[in-house]
Scaffold this motif. Structure first.
Motif, short mmCIF file in Angstrom:
data_model
loop_
_atom_site.label_atom_id
_atom_site.label_comp_id
_atom_site.label_asym_id
_atom_site.label_seq_id
_atom_site.Cartn_x
_atom_site.Cartn_y
_atom_site.Cartn_z
N LEU A 58 -6.04 -6.57 -4.99
CA LEU A 58 -5.40 -5.29 -4.70
C LEU A 58 -4.42 -4.91 -5.80
O LEU A 58 -4.31 -3.74 -6.18
N TRP A 59 -3.69 -5.92 -6.30
CA TRP A 59 -2.74 -5.67 -7.38
C TRP A 59 -3.48 -5.12 -8.59
O TRP A 59 -3.08 -4.13 -9.21
N ALA A 104 -1.46 10.61 -0.22
CA ALA A 104 -0.96 9.29 0.16
C ALA A 104 -1.71 8.74 1.37
O ALA A 104 -2.24 9.50 2.18
N ASP A 105 -1.73 7.42 1.48
CA ASP A 105 -2.31 6.73 2.64
C ASP A 105 -3.71 7.19 2.99
O ASP A 105 -4.07 7.31 4.16
N THR A 106 -4.47 7.48 1.96
CA THR A 106 -5.81 7.99 2.16
C THR A 106 -6.79 7.04 1.49
O THR A 106 -6.66 6.76 0.31
N GLY A 107 -7.73 6.56 2.25
CA GLY A 107 -8.71 5.63 1.69
C GLY A 107 -9.96 6.38 1.30
O GLY A 107 -9.92 7.55 0.91
N ALA A 155 0.85 -1.20 0.00
CA ALA A 155 0.00 0.00 0.00
C ALA A 155 0.88 1.25 0.00
O ALA A 155 0.66 2.20 -0.75
N HIS A 156 1.93 1.20 0.82
CA HIS A 156 2.85 2.33 0.89
C HIS A 156 3.46 2.60 -0.48
O HIS A 156 3.46 3.73 -0.97
N GLY A 157 3.95 1.53 -1.10
CA GLY A 157 4.58 1.66 -2.42
C GLY A 157 3.60 2.20 -3.44
O GLY A 157 3.92 3.10 -4.23
N PHE A 158 2.38 1.66 -3.41
CA PHE A 158 1.36 2.06 -4.38
C PHE A 158 1.09 3.58 -4.32
O PHE A 158 1.07 4.26 -5.35
#
Ligand code: UDP
Ligand code: MG
Length: 340
Positions: free
Chosen positions: A215-216, A156-159, A139-142
């Motif tokens: 997810l991928w 970033a890191d926001t859903g 998730a971080h990388g994405f």
């Protein structure tokens, strides 16, 4: 002071165990907020368990709950879109996961930021519980990759845990693309944004609907929906390979003229042919990815189909959207509204 309107939209798939735990928490938070006219829309996204029955029970017990059932599982993004389409135009909307991973107790902070004048208030995860090392890492990388590739700012890191003001909600209704990468769509809309850091808890019950493979694919979906950088990368790769091949050709000619080397044959030939074939296939696949998207858009299918919609009987007064939604008879499938 005029009362603000807030509609909480919750998309749920197989959340029969989580919903009965979530609703009292949500309700307890909402009733405490002052001068707020609120209601909740639960969207059943083709659940296979008793989620729909649980939702109907919640709606019977709480007159501020509206329940919507889609004709099958359309995926979280479509389910959220269906819920958003039913929100009254003058109401703000708050998106929440059904599994309690987005704590409803933070809603007052979201509402406070909205009342300060922010249109797009989102929760940013500073920590995650109950998720594997691999999921956190990927998730971080994405978020880093998409942040660099996409021209649309995507925090970033926001859903999907966020509050949207009425005008953002209206703006979103104009984005009817079929491949709905919501995080990107929210970013595209713009307006005043505010991040609320939070600790992402583990699920209350049940298990995640998103496998690593899903997810991928979701990540690929996001990248291809919001960036054409892979196409450009293919062009550069082609240029690079062509340049290398040219240099190699010159080397062969020079060596043959000066040293009279016999031209090295089979192995180098095979390597070059296979390498070229591989890069061409990759580039073709990328083009295909975008072409497929175009194909899906061209079909102009509705984003979702409604099986049943029972609006809340109390709370935010009905907008025109609801009137159309409510007129659909029980069990009758109707096309998701298209605003264009
Ligand atoms: N969800 C949905 N439709 C789907 C998959 C998921 O409505 O096809 C909902 C699910 O019920 C939950 C939210 O989307 O409320 C997030 O899903 P989940 O918790 O499974 O994902 P994770 O938090 O593990 O990424
Ligand atoms: Mg979850």
């Amino acid at each position: 002071m005029a009362r603000d309107c807030l509609t909480v939209v919750v998309a749920a798939r197989n959340e029969a165990e989580a919903l009965p735990a979530l609703h009292p928490r949500l309700r307890a938070v909402l009733v405490q907020l002052e001068a707020l006219d609120w209601r909740v829309i639960y969207v059943d996204d083709g659940s296979l368990d008793a989620t729909w029955e649980v939702m109907q029970r919640l709606a019977e017990e709480d007159r501020r709950v509206g329940v919507l059932r889609l004709s099958r599982n359309f995926g979280k993004e479509a389910a959220l879109t269906a819920g958003l389409d039913l929100v009254a135009p003058h109401s703000a909307v708050l998106i929440l996961d059904a599994d309690g991973q987005d704590p409803p107790e933070l809603i007052p902070q979201f509402v406070a930021a909205w009342r300060e004048g922010y249109d797009n208030v989102f929760g940013t995860r500073v920590e995650r519980d109950g998720e594997t090392w691999l999921k956190r890492f990927s998730a971080h990388g994405f978020y880093r990759v998409i942040g660099r590739l996409s021209k649309t700012p995507i925090p970033a890191d926001t859903g999907d845990f966020r509050l949207l003001s009425p005008r953002v909600q209206q703006a979103l209704k104009q984005l009817r693309e079929r491949h709905r990468f919501m995080k990107g769509l929210f970013g595209w809309v713009g307006y005043g944004q505010r991040a609320i850091p939070y600790h992402r808890e583990a699920r209350i019950a049940g298990r995640s609907n998103f496998s690593a493979w899903k997810l991928w694919n979701f990540a690929l979906e996001g990248i291809t929906s919001f960036s054409t950088a892979p196409l450009r990368a293919a062009t550069y790769l082609g240029l690079l390979v062509a340049a290398l091949a040219f240099i190699y050709a010159v080397m062969i000619v020079v060596r043959a003229l000066w040293h009279g080397d016999p031209v090295a044959g089979w192995p180098s030939m095979m390597t070059v042919v296979l390498f070229l074939g591989g890069t061409q296939l990759i580039a073709l696949g990328m083009i295909g990815e975008y072409l497929g998207r175009l194909y899906d858009e061209a079909k102009q299918r509705p984003l979702y189909l409604i099986d049943q919609w029972n609006p809340a009987s109390e709370g935010v007064s009905s907008g025109p959207t609801e009137a159309t939604g409510a007129s659909h008879a029980h069990g009758e499938a109707v096309a998701g509204r298209q605003d264009r």
